[in-house]
Motif scaffolding. Sequence first.
Motif, PDB file in Angstrom:
ATOM      1  N   SER A   9      15.711 -33.089 -32.845  1.00  0.00           N
ATOM      2  CA  SER A   9      16.524 -31.942 -32.419  1.00  0.00           C
ATOM      3  C   SER A   9      17.134 -31.229 -33.617  1.00  0.00           C
ATOM      4  O   SER A   9      17.194 -29.990 -33.659  1.00  0.00           O
ATOM      5  CB  SER A   9      17.631 -32.408 -31.469  1.00  0.00           C
ATOM      6  N   ALA A  10      17.573 -31.991 -34.610  1.00  0.00           N
ATOM      7  CA  ALA A  10      18.188 -31.393 -35.799  1.00  0.00           C
ATOM      8  C   ALA A  10      17.159 -30.590 -36.591  1.00  0.00           C
ATOM      9  O   ALA A  10      17.464 -29.503 -37.113  1.00  0.00           O
ATOM     10  CB  ALA A  10      18.807 -32.472 -36.671  1.00  0.00           C
ATOM     11  N   ARG A  11      15.950 -31.113 -36.688  1.00  0.00           N
ATOM     12  CA  ARG A  11      14.896 -30.402 -37.427  1.00  0.00           C
ATOM     13  C   ARG A  11      14.511 -29.105 -36.724  1.00  0.00           C
ATOM     14  O   ARG A  11      14.305 -28.068 -37.367  1.00  0.00           O
ATOM     15  CB  ARG A  11      13.684 -31.309 -37.600  1.00  0.00           C
ATOM     16  N   ILE A  12      14.394 -29.162 -35.400  1.00  0.00           N
ATOM     17  CA  ILE A  12      14.056 -27.958 -34.645  1.00  0.00           C
ATOM     18  C   ILE A  12      15.189 -26.933 -34.731  1.00  0.00           C
ATOM     19  O   ILE A  12      14.954 -25.730 -34.884  1.00  0.00           O
ATOM     20  CB  ILE A  12      13.738 -28.312 -33.186  1.00  0.00           C
ATOM     21  N   ALA A  13      16.429 -27.430 -34.670  1.00  0.00           N
ATOM     22  CA  ALA A  13      17.583 -26.526 -34.779  1.00  0.00           C
ATOM     23  C   ALA A  13      17.602 -25.841 -36.149  1.00  0.00           C
ATOM     24  O   ALA A  13      17.911 -24.637 -36.247  1.00  0.00           O
ATOM     25  CB  ALA A  13      18.873 -27.306 -34.557  1.00  0.00           C
ATOM     26  N   ARG A  14      17.256 -26.578 -37.184  1.00  0.00           N
ATOM     27  CA  ARG A  14      17.208 -25.988 -38.521  1.00  0.00           C
ATOM     28  C   ARG A  14      16.129 -24.910 -38.592  1.00  0.00           C
ATOM     29  O   ARG A  14      16.327 -23.852 -39.197  1.00  0.00           O
ATOM     30  CB  ARG A  14      16.933 -27.078 -39.552  1.00  0.00           C
ATOM     31  N   ALA A  15      14.993 -25.153 -37.966  1.00  0.00           N
ATOM     32  CA  ALA A  15      13.911 -24.168 -37.959  1.00  0.00           C
ATOM     33  C   ALA A  15      14.317 -22.909 -37.205  1.00  0.00           C
ATOM     34  O   ALA A  15      14.034 -21.784 -37.641  1.00  0.00           O
ATOM     35  CB  ALA A  15      12.658 -24.776 -37.340  1.00  0.00           C
ATOM     36  N   ARG A  16      15.006 -23.098 -36.078  1.00  0.00           N
ATOM     37  CA  ARG A  16      15.449 -21.936 -35.306  1.00  0.00           C
ATOM     38  C   ARG A  16      16.490 -21.127 -36.067  1.00  0.00           C
ATOM     39  O   ARG A  16      16.510 -19.887 -36.012  1.00  0.00           O
ATOM     40  CB  ARG A  16      15.990 -22.404 -33.957  1.00  0.00           C
ATOM     41  N   ALA A  17      17.345 -21.820 -36.797  1.00  0.00           N
ATOM     42  CA  ALA A  17      18.324 -21.118 -37.623  1.00  0.00           C
ATOM     43  C   ALA A  17      17.623 -20.316 -38.719  1.00  0.00           C
ATOM     44  O   ALA A  17      18.036 -19.188 -39.053  1.00  0.00           O
ATOM     45  CB  ALA A  17      19.304 -22.117 -38.242  1.00  0.00           C
ATOM     46  N   ALA A  18      16.552 -20.878 -39.263  1.00  0.00           N
ATOM     47  CA  ALA A  18      15.782 -20.162 -40.285  1.00  0.00           C
ATOM     48  C   ALA A  18      15.119 -18.923 -39.703  1.00  0.00           C
ATOM     49  O   ALA A  18      15.031 -17.883 -40.372  1.00  0.00           O
ATOM     50  CB  ALA A  18      14.729 -21.092 -40.890  1.00  0.00           C
ATOM     51  N   ARG A  19      14.670 -19.016 -38.451  1.00  0.00           N
ATOM     52  CA  ARG A  19      14.039 -17.856 -37.812  1.00  0.00           C
ATOM     53  C   ARG A  19      15.043 -16.725 -37.598  1.00  0.00           C
ATOM     54  O   ARG A  19      14.672 -15.545 -37.633  1.00  0.00           O
ATOM     55  CB  ARG A  19      13.432 -18.264 -36.469  1.00  0.00           C
ATOM     56  N   ILE A  20      16.292 -17.080 -37.396  1.00  0.00           N
ATOM     57  CA  ILE A  20      17.335 -16.055 -37.254  1.00  0.00           C
ATOM     58  C   ILE A  20      17.664 -15.443 -38.618  1.00  0.00           C
ATOM     59  O   ILE A  20      17.785 -14.221 -38.767  1.00  0.00           O
ATOM     60  CB  ILE A  20      18.598 -16.659 -36.609  1.00  0.00           C
ATOM     61  N   ALA A  21      17.773 -16.318 -39.636  1.00  0.00           N
ATOM     62  CA  ALA A  21      18.123 -15.834 -40.979  1.00  0.00           C
ATOM     63  C   ALA A  21      16.972 -15.065 -41.624  1.00  0.00           C
ATOM     64  O   ALA A  21      17.194 -14.075 -42.336  1.00  0.00           O
ATOM     65  CB  ALA A  21      18.525 -17.017 -41.858  1.00  0.00           C
ATOM     66  N   VAL A  22      15.738 -15.535 -41.387  1.00  0.00           N
ATOM     67  CA  VAL A  22      14.543 -14.909 -41.970  1.00  0.00           C
ATOM     68  C   VAL A  22      13.543 -14.676 -40.841  1.00  0.00           C
ATOM     69  O   VAL A  22      12.624 -15.466 -40.636  1.00  0.00           O
ATOM     70  CB  VAL A  22      13.916 -15.801 -43.072  1.00  0.00           C
ATOM     71  N   PRO A  23      13.694 -13.619 -40.061  1.00  0.00           N
ATOM     72  CA  PRO A  23      12.764 -13.343 -38.964  1.00  0.00           C
ATOM     73  C   PRO A  23      11.337 -13.165 -39.479  1.00  0.00           C
ATOM     74  O   PRO A  23      11.115 -12.814 -40.650  1.00  0.00           O
ATOM     75  CB  PRO A  23      13.298 -12.034 -38.367  1.00  0.00           C
ATOM     76  N   ALA A  24      10.390 -13.381 -38.594  1.00  0.00           N
ATOM     77  CA  ALA A  24       8.979 -13.292 -38.976  1.00  0.00           C
ATOM     78  C   ALA A  24       8.646 -11.962 -39.626  1.00  0.00           C
ATOM     79  O   ALA A  24       7.862 -11.883 -40.588  1.00  0.00           O
ATOM     80  CB  ALA A  24       8.097 -13.520 -37.754  1.00  0.00           C
ATOM     81  N   VAL A  25       9.240 -10.891 -39.130  1.00  0.00           N
ATOM     82  CA  VAL A  25       8.932  -9.562 -39.654  1.00  0.00           C
ATOM     83  C   VAL A  25       9.260  -9.429 -41.133  1.00  0.00           C
ATOM     84  O   VAL A  25       8.663  -8.607 -41.850  1.00  0.00           O
ATOM     85  CB  VAL A  25       9.677  -8.484 -38.828  1.00  0.00           C
ATOM     86  N   CYS A  26      10.179 -10.246 -41.642  1.00  0.00           N
ATOM     87  CA  CYS A  26      10.557 -10.181 -43.060  1.00  0.00           C
ATOM     88  C   CYS A  26       9.394 -10.526 -43.984  1.00  0.00           C
ATOM     89  O   CYS A  26       9.373 -10.117 -45.154  1.00  0.00           O
ATOM     90  CB  CYS A  26      11.723 -11.128 -43.344  1.00  0.00           C
ATOM     91  N   HIS A  27       8.437 -11.278 -43.466  1.00  0.00           N
ATOM     92  CA  HIS A  27       7.338 -11.716 -44.318  1.00  0.00           C
ATOM     93  C   HIS A  27       6.333 -10.601 -44.592  1.00  0.00           C
ATOM     94  O   HIS A  27       5.364 -10.809 -45.342  1.00  0.00           O
ATOM     95  CB  HIS A  27       6.655 -12.933 -43.701  1.00  0.00           C
TER      96      HIS A  27
END
Length: 448
Positions: A9-27
């Motif tokens: 759960s912690a790993r998935i939560a970290r990934a979701r937080a990263a998606r908010i901080a760096v959305p896919a469109v940023c790439h």
Amino acid sequence: MPFTDKDTSARIARARAARIAVPAVCHAEFPSALQRADPLSLLAQQDSGRVPQLLPLRYTRLAASPLSYFHGTALSAAADLAATPRTGFAVQACGDAQLANFGLFAAQGRKLVFDFADFDETLRAPWEWDVKRLAASFEVTAREIGHPAGQRRRTVLAAVESYRLAMHEFARRTPLEIFFAPPDPRTLRTVAAHRLGPARRRASFRHTEIRDGRLKLAARAPWAVAAGRLGGDGDPATLADRLCTVLRPYRRTLGAARRAMLDRYRLADAARAAPGPTSSGARCWVALLVRTDTGDPLLLQLKEARPSVLQEYTGTSALDSPGRRVVAGQRLIQAAGDVFLGWARSPGFDGPARDFHVRGLRDDRGSGDVAAMTPDVLRANARLCGWTVAKAHARTGDALAIAAYLGSGPGFAEAVREFATACADQNERDHAALRRAIRAGRVAAAGS
């Protein structure tokens, strides 16, 4: 020790937080001209420590085409990638994950393996850097071949989507299952049919020949050039002794069984190898060893190891020796290991102490004719490369977190496709700038 539900759960939560901080469109972002370092200055920076007499050959190769330029500008690529958003998940990166750095090999038991073939730049780094470099390589390659824009788009998306789907699969597997996971057999057959087809076999040659009644290396430029034929070789009469100063410490990096096997051979001949644009100007030798009782050959490549182009941009603490870094990285991400892989530091090979990584030279590497790749064949290569990169990243990083960040939609792939297009556009401008510098005499190239 297995992960608990709380860990997951912690790993998935970290990934979701990263998606908010760096959305896919940023790439999709590619650095602007104001953000980029001068690419010609970066190339000149890499000239330091290389064989001066070989530098004109390096620039001739870089200037040959936009694709050749792309092959040889890993440092410029690293500088550009360092200016893009980061998700925060590190892996053991190839560091130069482009189509030209993958090959087909016959592994133990003659099993056909598709894998990375070059590890000069490997270092712990953001996983997305390998994916973006790979995607850009397919856009540049498809342009070189002349594929239309629609086909290029499908090929780049195939590489990135293959990575995403594979990472989701690896996130559900154990480390052992990831280690032994095979690629899709149909895709592998398609790639092998082109890379190891009749045209490839007709163009192949043996690395050795009989001269004056003895087994010698076949001096066939540009693959290998006899010692003394190029400036910067040093005295050919002392080459064997200088190579032995590399082979002796290299031997100590092998396990006991491999040392015993190597000790059955003696150095019989050597030639300067002529690697591609990335390594042009670096010291690289092919050593022919023969078995003392039967004369059977063993070919080793001794290649100068330099700091990774990623090192300045990752903040990663590299190992004490560039050669050891290459070997450690190769062992982490390559599916089928090289029996003779090792490293050495030689204090007296050519002036100051130099680091080398050594590996067996395999005759069976399949690279294929890029110019003859149809869109379908290039797309099969894209899928296989994407899967291979994902497997390496899953072995050395957090597959669950990366998969959770990637999500289930095409957003990341579409963004990276835009990045690849912008990168290919800039690559063409940089290549044109190099050609102008050669014509103006600011850069010396062979024959200029």
